[in-house]
Design a protein around this motif. Structure first.
Motif, PDB file in Angstrom:
ATOM      1  N   UNK A 134       0.925  -1.116  -0.062  1.00  0.00           N
ATOM      2  CA  UNK A 134      -0.016   0.007   0.033  1.00  0.00           C
ATOM      3  C   UNK A 134       0.860   1.126  -0.063  1.00  0.00           C
ATOM      4  N   UNK A 135       0.587   2.150  -0.794  1.00  0.00           N
ATOM      5  CA  UNK A 135       1.158   3.470  -0.705  1.00  0.00           C
ATOM      6  C   UNK A 135       0.445   4.800   0.005  1.00  0.00           C
ATOM      7  N   UNK A 136       1.437   5.579   0.458  1.00  0.00           N
ATOM      8  CA  UNK A 136       0.548   6.769   1.100  1.00  0.00           C
ATOM      9  C   UNK A 136       0.504   7.988   0.076  1.00  0.00           C
ATOM     10  N   UNK A 137      -1.012   8.072   0.197  1.00  0.00           N
ATOM     11  CA  UNK A 137      -1.457   9.254  -0.985  1.00  0.00           C
ATOM     12  C   UNK A 137      -2.085  10.218   0.118  1.00  0.00           C
ATOM     13  N   UNK A 138      -2.268  11.389  -0.478  1.00  0.00           N
ATOM     14  CA  UNK A 138      -2.871  12.814   0.061  1.00  0.00           C
ATOM     15  C   UNK A 138      -3.336  13.735  -0.779  1.00  0.00           C
ATOM     16  N   UNK A 139      -4.386  14.320  -0.139  1.00  0.00           N
ATOM     17  CA  UNK A 139      -4.949  15.654  -0.730  1.00  0.00           C
ATOM     18  C   UNK A 139      -4.471  16.907   0.018  1.00  0.00           C
ATOM     19  N   UNK A 140      -3.937  17.619  -0.833  1.00  0.00           N
ATOM     20  CA  UNK A 140      -3.178  19.135  -0.298  1.00  0.00           C
ATOM     21  C   UNK A 140      -4.438  20.022  -0.254  1.00  0.00           C
ATOM     22  N   UNK A 141      -4.462  20.670   0.889  1.00  0.00           N
ATOM     23  CA  UNK A 141      -5.370  21.667   1.521  1.00  0.00           C
ATOM     24  C   UNK A 141      -5.448  22.754   0.327  1.00  0.00           C
ATOM     25  N   UNK A 142      -4.669  23.186  -0.620  1.00  0.00           N
ATOM     26  CA  UNK A 142      -4.797  24.036  -1.772  1.00  0.00           C
ATOM     27  C   UNK A 142      -5.258  23.436  -3.006  1.00  0.00           C
ATOM     28  N   UNK A 143      -5.178  22.122  -3.055  1.00  0.00           N
ATOM     29  CA  UNK A 143      -5.411  21.501  -4.401  1.00  0.00           C
ATOM     30  C   UNK A 143      -6.034  20.027  -3.917  1.00  0.00           C
ATOM     31  N   UNK A 144      -7.234  20.257  -3.234  1.00  0.00           N
ATOM     32  CA  UNK A 144      -7.850  19.309  -2.605  1.00  0.00           C
ATOM     33  C   UNK A 144      -8.662  18.338  -3.464  1.00  0.00           C
ATOM     34  N   UNK A 145      -8.726  18.414  -4.730  1.00  0.00           N
ATOM     35  CA  UNK A 145      -9.509  17.798  -5.800  1.00  0.00           C
ATOM     36  C   UNK A 145      -9.142  16.523  -6.096  1.00  0.00           C
ATOM     37  N   UNK A 146      -7.760  16.021  -5.722  1.00  0.00           N
ATOM     38  CA  UNK A 146      -7.134  14.845  -6.265  1.00  0.00           C
ATOM     39  C   UNK A 146      -6.093  14.158  -5.187  1.00  0.00           C
ATOM     40  N   UNK A 147      -5.820  12.940  -5.232  1.00  0.00           N
ATOM     41  CA  UNK A 147      -4.810  12.573  -4.472  1.00  0.00           C
ATOM     42  C   UNK A 147      -3.538  12.386  -5.266  1.00  0.00           C
ATOM     43  N   UNK A 148      -2.440  12.767  -4.460  1.00  0.00           N
ATOM     44  CA  UNK A 148      -1.100  12.682  -5.068  1.00  0.00           C
ATOM     45  C   UNK A 148       0.106  12.117  -4.230  1.00  0.00           C
ATOM     46  N   UNK A 149       1.281  12.268  -4.410  1.00  0.00           N
ATOM     47  CA  UNK A 149       2.356  11.871  -3.524  1.00  0.00           C
ATOM     48  C   UNK A 149       2.582  12.737  -2.728  1.00  0.00           C
ATOM     49  N   UNK A 150       3.682  12.679  -1.894  1.00  0.00           N
ATOM     50  CA  UNK A 150       3.998  13.660  -0.827  1.00  0.00           C
ATOM     51  C   UNK A 150       5.094  14.357  -1.440  1.00  0.00           C
ATOM     52  N   UNK A 151       5.188  15.848  -1.258  1.00  0.00           N
ATOM     53  CA  UNK A 151       6.170  16.679  -2.093  1.00  0.00           C
ATOM     54  C   UNK A 151       6.357  17.916  -1.287  1.00  0.00           C
ATOM     55  N   UNK A 152       7.468  18.546  -1.731  1.00  0.00           N
ATOM     56  CA  UNK A 152       7.625  19.718  -1.084  1.00  0.00           C
ATOM     57  C   UNK A 152       9.048  20.400  -1.593  1.00  0.00           C
ATOM     58  N   UNK A 153       9.384  21.465  -1.243  1.00  0.00           N
ATOM     59  CA  UNK A 153      10.551  22.058  -1.656  1.00  0.00           C
ATOM     60  C   UNK A 153      11.789  21.781  -0.819  1.00  0.00           C
ATOM     61  N   UNK A 154      13.013  22.056  -1.313  1.00  0.00           N
ATOM     62  CA  UNK A 154      14.317  21.830  -0.503  1.00  0.00           C
ATOM     63  C   UNK A 154      14.440  22.897   0.316  1.00  0.00           C
ATOM     64  N   UNK A 155      14.958  22.689   1.512  1.00  0.00           N
ATOM     65  CA  UNK A 155      15.282  23.729   1.975  1.00  0.00           C
ATOM     66  C   UNK A 155      16.582  24.323   1.979  1.00  0.00           C
ATOM     67  N   UNK A 156      17.171  25.567   2.258  1.00  0.00           N
ATOM     68  CA  UNK A 156      18.769  25.762   2.161  1.00  0.00           C
ATOM     69  C   UNK A 156      19.484  25.015   3.207  1.00  0.00           C
ATOM     70  N   UNK A 157      20.514  24.286   2.629  1.00  0.00           N
ATOM     71  CA  UNK A 157      21.430  23.527   3.354  1.00  0.00           C
ATOM     72  C   UNK A 157      21.082  21.960   3.406  1.00  0.00           C
ATOM     73  N   UNK A 158      19.989  21.431   2.819  1.00  0.00           N
ATOM     74  CA  UNK A 158      19.583  20.195   2.526  1.00  0.00           C
ATOM     75  C   UNK A 158      20.016  19.560   1.458  1.00  0.00           C
ATOM     76  N   UNK A 159      20.256  18.157   1.531  1.00  0.00           N
ATOM     77  CA  UNK A 159      20.372  17.687   0.240  1.00  0.00           C
ATOM     78  C   UNK A 159      18.975  16.895  -0.304  1.00  0.00           C
ATOM     79  N   UNK A 160      19.036  16.380  -1.103  1.00  0.00           N
ATOM     80  CA  UNK A 160      17.558  15.826  -1.822  1.00  0.00           C
ATOM     81  C   UNK A 160      17.006  14.842  -0.806  1.00  0.00           C
ATOM     82  N   UNK A 161      17.440  13.818  -0.345  1.00  0.00           N
ATOM     83  CA  UNK A 161      17.136  12.793   0.522  1.00  0.00           C
ATOM     84  C   UNK A 161      16.505  13.401   1.722  1.00  0.00           C
ATOM     85  N   UNK A 162      17.574  14.315   2.413  1.00  0.00           N
ATOM     86  CA  UNK A 162      16.898  14.918   3.582  1.00  0.00           C
ATOM     87  C   UNK A 162      15.990  15.540   3.457  1.00  0.00           C
ATOM     88  N   UNK A 163      15.485  16.227   2.478  1.00  0.00           N
ATOM     89  CA  UNK A 163      14.250  17.081   2.190  1.00  0.00           C
ATOM     90  C   UNK A 163      13.165  16.177   2.049  1.00  0.00           C
TER      91      UNK A 163
END
Length: 248
Positions: A134-163
């Protein structure tokens, strides 16, 4: 021979009745908002929405959201460059007005500093519940019409995996491991580069508080995917979910 691709102010792409982008052999509008060189033989022309809609209607076509072409390199580059062209008016260092090079891509400030188009790195990923398929899906508060994967922007000083680890923990309160690179995709409408990962977790239930960015989070099996509205075709999220669904 140079082709011209008109694009609307919000990234609207004119397409034919079959859904193919409309390319023109001559400039399609006498008074473009912006023009940028995409490749040696392709120029993107920014026009107002009424004009780009008229171009599509003239051939019984329609306008589509640029996100449909998220995995199309040329259209994505065209949309991204026009977006940058419209956003950059002043040098962020000294505040002087900028001019653009002949191709419309690189801005030049009053002191001659070259300002290249900005790309913002973001992470997205498919998290599977260990041993459960089973996979983790979610609806975003700003785009609640569909389910998608978990996502977000990389913070300064992070590598991609840490983000990615941080985003999953903040948004879903799950701890993940086995973070593995999957692939990447430009997301021109927001100037981002989406970097995809896969990971696993043993946390079926949250282990803390979330940041509230998601309005619904659920574990989904392959059989349940067909009953949910999902991220649209053309997106890296749709590609990752589809690949997981077909892997048996």
């Amino acid at each position: 021979m140079t082709r011209f691709l008109p694009i609307g102010p919000a990234g609207e792409v004119p397409v034919s009745a079959s859904g193919a982008p409309l390319f023109f052999p001559t400039p399609p509008h006498p008074d473009p908002v912006h023009t940028v060189t995409v490749t040696a033989d392709l120029t993107a022309v920014g026009v107002d929405r009424e004009a780009v809609a008229s171009l599509a209607e003239a051939v019984d076509g329609r306008l589509v959201d640029a996100r449909v072409f998220g995995r199309d390199r040329l259209v994505s580059r065209a949309v991204a460059l026009l977006r940058n062209r419209g956003m950059v008016s002043f040098d962020p260092v000294d505040g002087t007005p900028v001019t653009f090079t002949a191709d419309g891509v690189v801005a030049v400030g009053g002191q001659g500093r070259r300002i290249f188009p900005r790309v913002d790195p973001a992470v997205i990923g498919l998290v599977e519940l260990l041993g459960e398929e089973r996979i983790l899906l979610a609806r975003n508060a700003r785009r609640g019409g569909y389910f998608s994967l978990i996502a977000g922007y990389v913070d300064p000083g992070e590598n991609l995996e840490e983000a990615f680890i941080r985003e999953v923990r903040e948004e879903t309160a799950r701890r993940i491991s086995g973070v593995t690179y999957w692939g990447s995709q430009p997301w021109a409408v927001s100037g981002a580069l989406m970097v995809g990962f896969t990971a696993v977790t043993e946390d079926e239930h949250p282990v803390g508080e979330t940041d509230g960015e998601l309005v619904e989070i659920r574990w989904v099996s392959r059989a349940e995917l067909g009953d949910l509205p999902l991220a649209r075709p053309g997106s890296i999220a749709h590609a990752m979910i589809t690949e997981w669904r077909n892997a048996r």
